[in-house]
Write an enzyme that holds these catalytic residues in place. Sequence first.
Site, mmCIF file in Angstrom:
data_model
loop_
_atom_site.group_PDB
_atom_site.id
_atom_site.type_symbol
_atom_site.label_atom_id
_atom_site.label_comp_id
_atom_site.label_asym_id
_atom_site.label_seq_id
_atom_site.Cartn_x
_atom_site.Cartn_y
_atom_site.Cartn_z
ATOM 1 N N LEU A 75 0.863 -1.173 0.000
ATOM 2 C CA LEU A 75 0.000 0.000 0.000
ATOM 3 C C LEU A 75 0.904 1.229 0.000
ATOM 4 C CD1 LEU A 75 -2.714 -0.915 2.696
ATOM 5 C CD2 LEU A 75 -2.940 -1.032 0.209
ATOM 6 N N ASP A 76 0.477 2.282 -0.671
ATOM 7 C CA ASP A 76 1.249 3.521 -0.648
ATOM 8 C C ASP A 76 1.361 4.042 0.780
ATOM 9 O OD1 ASP A 76 1.439 3.443 -3.430
ATOM 10 O OD2 ASP A 76 -0.430 4.561 -3.683
ATOM 11 N N LYS A 77 2.359 4.859 1.011
ATOM 12 C CA LYS A 77 2.618 5.391 2.354
ATOM 13 C C LYS A 77 1.353 5.958 2.994
ATOM 14 C CE LYS A 77 5.084 9.127 4.728
ATOM 15 N NZ LYS A 77 6.045 10.255 4.584
ATOM 16 N N ARG A 135 -5.635 5.610 -7.766
ATOM 17 C CA ARG A 135 -5.365 7.049 -7.819
ATOM 18 C C ARG A 135 -5.246 7.537 -9.267
ATOM 19 N NH1 ARG A 135 -0.217 7.480 -4.013
ATOM 20 N NH2 ARG A 135 -0.509 9.731 -4.395
#
EC number: 5.4.99.23
Length: 331
Positions: free
Chosen positions: A144-146, A243
């Site tokens: 998962l992205d930060k 996104r």
Amino acid sequence: MSDQSSEPLDSSLRQAVVPDSAAGRRFDAVLAELFPEFSRSRLSEWIKSGDALLDGETARPRDTLRGGETVQVQVVLETQTHAAPQDIPLNVLYEDDHVLVIDKPAGLVVHPGAGNPDGTLVNALLFRDPNLAAVPRAGVVHRLDKDTSGVMVVARTLQAQTALVEQLSARDVHRQYLAVVVGALVSGGTADAPIDRHPRDRLKMAVRDDGRDAVTHYRLRERFRAHTALECRLETGRTHQIRVHMAHLKSPIVGDPLYGGALKLPKGATDTLVAELRGFKRQALHAETLEFLHPVSGEPIRASAPVPEDLQRLMSALREDSARAAELARR
């Protein structure tokens, strides 16, 4: 294959007997079935290095078996990561000897790297289970992205890692996200648009004709006056996929620093909503549910991570703003 299985002779030597049903088959193919806890590429390396023996002798991957041979594998598990263990709290949703399912908070980087040498999820995992140092990527099979929160599964063994990677490759892992996007969408749909690295900005991804296939299914969860809460289901797992797809559809995710563009405040928005939108400093994206088959038992596992407080506050403010606008319209 059959009820034949490998057995540990010591911490590094495994042995199995080739069943008669494997007669006529290649050594490398049968080896992969006898030792499913190891990837095919790793087993192939051990054959070539002489660490996988057939009746005590070296063999070639293409050698044909007759059945009844004894296979011995000298397991060489080099350390896969040199990250330092760190006592970072983890919110564990499910745990057994093979997998660990966590709820990753926004702000926690998954892997150490430039700008984030420590303080990452990998550091936390190595503190919780030092044996993960011998598993590729410390057991992390997807990321998962930060600043994306939510549920992740971690493999605690090589067998689990191999099985989960295969499930992900076969698109058998089901992932659903909650996303709050700009714009009042009227219906759900599917974003089927290939994604690859942005041609100029190397920090970003972009929809490109020459990109890798990427498919995101989305449906309405809740409509607000100028925003929409969506349930997004990944069919593929490209970097920044949801996104990028939402921005491509001209409905970027609220707070997205890379793809969101300039902050848009609805005309006549309540003070509470204005404050929430201005103060929301991450993409409003949360990995809500994850479904997969247990890598050993084959039982289905469904894990859910509750919506975090910052997203709850944002949606509450959007809800109140929409209700107020509807009330004013009735007057």
